[in-house]
Design an enzyme around this catalytic site. Structure first.
Site, PDB file in Angstrom:
ATOM      1  N   HIS A 140      24.833  -2.070  67.890  1.00  0.00           N
ATOM      2  CA  HIS A 140      25.670  -0.885  67.741  1.00  0.00           C
ATOM      3  C   HIS A 140      27.114  -1.124  68.158  1.00  0.00           C
ATOM      4  CE1 HIS A 140      22.646   1.939  66.517  1.00  0.00           C
ATOM      5  NE2 HIS A 140      21.885   1.696  67.573  1.00  0.00           N
ATOM      6  N   CYS A 244      28.513  -1.390  63.127  1.00  0.00           N
ATOM      7  CA  CYS A 244      29.254  -0.293  62.495  1.00  0.00           C
ATOM      8  C   CYS A 244      30.749  -0.436  62.777  1.00  0.00           C
ATOM      9  CB  CYS A 244      28.783   1.060  63.047  1.00  0.00           C
ATOM     10  SG  CYS A 244      27.061   1.432  62.741  1.00  0.00           S
TER      11      CYS A 244
END
Length: 289
Positions: A140, A244
């Site tokens: 992440h 991301c």
């Protein structure tokens, strides 16, 4: 002097001269080359490529850390380290990509999640020959503020954004990966922004045919922030690190954007202390539907 004697002496002189010429001719003619025993032929081949003076070694303790992590959680599959970042931790893997999405390595809910390998990657015995063609690891980037701005000092794979800095990219050309049985060094060849399902070839597959593989490699080079002087062929295995990004909007506006670091497995002990790269003046931009 008797005429007969003169004739005899003259004949002897002619014979001596001709004999000398013949002897000279014999010593100057090329000789038949020696037929070498086949066991000697190897000596005529070029020597194998020697290791470069500058060498890179994966820290010995990384495999020990992996063993300790595996004792606590059998899903512990790899250990990854990227020098000069906080990425120095275990990578887990299970039968899908959802389980660890919001869990830590102890299988407890954690919004930051953990690093996990794509469930389709088969590492076999963890040796070089058993590695998939494309080892894919996800992590992440929470953003700071959350879901809005990339911050290279944030947790997990947000650390990958250090590679946006060209000086950092030059100084840090390698990624270390360990399995239970072997250590690997990967050399970075592209640092790219892309869609989550890139076209013409998605990067989220562990195996490709040769044509798809080169399309993927060339596409990611086209997208890369830098032009790396690193040769990658169908004989190479690669590492894909994906996270991301909020460069093309926020999480709520566009959650399909990704920042990906690509590296190839080094197998010939040829290392350089710094990355040979230049800025890509016109990287291919992602398109979002």
């Amino acid at each position: 002097m008797n005429p007969n004697i003169k004739k005899s002496v003259a004949a002897l002189l002619v014979i001596a001269i001709l004999g000398g010429m013949t002897a000279c001719k014999k010593t100057t003619e090329p000789q038949e080359p020696e037929r070498l025993n086949p066991s000697h032929w190897v000596n005529t081949l070029e020597p194998p490529l020697r290791a470069s003076p500058y060498q890179v070694e994966v820290p010995e303790e990384n495999r020990q850390k992996l063993a300790e992590a595996k004792a606590a959680n059998a899903d512990s599959t790899l250990w990854i380290e990227i020098p000069n970042t906080t990425i120095n931790q275990v990578v887990v893997q299970t039968t899908d990509n959802e389980f660890y999405y919001r869990r830590n390595t102890q299988k407890v809910y954690d919004f930051a999640g953990c690093l996990y390998a794509d469930f389709e990657c088969d590492f076999g015995d963890g040796t070089k020959d058993d590695l998939p063609r494309n080892t894919i690891i996800y992590g992440h980037n929470l953003g700071n503020p959350m879901g809005i701005t990339d911050d290279p000092n944030d947790v997990m794979f947000a650390q990958l954004f250090h590679f946006q800095d060209i000086e950092f990219a030059k100084a840090n050309p390698y990624v270390y990966v360990s399995t239970e049985n072997e250590d690997f060094v990967y050399q970075i060849f592209a640092v790219s922004y892309t869609e989550d399902k890139a076209k013409p070839v998605s990067y989220i597959h562990p195996n490709y045919n040769n044509e798809e593989y080169m399309k993927l490699i060339n596409d990611m080079r086209d997208r890369s922030l830098y032009d790396y002087n690193v040769e990658v062929t169908t004989k190479d295995k690669i590492l894909t690190l994906s996270t991301c990004t909020y460069k093309y909007g926020t999480y709520s506006v566009n959650n399909k954007q990704r920042f990906v670091v690509f590296a190839k497995l080094v197998t010939d002990k040829q290392f350089a202390e710094t990355a040979d790269l230049t800025e890509n003046p016109d990287p291919k931009q992602p398109t979002f539907s």
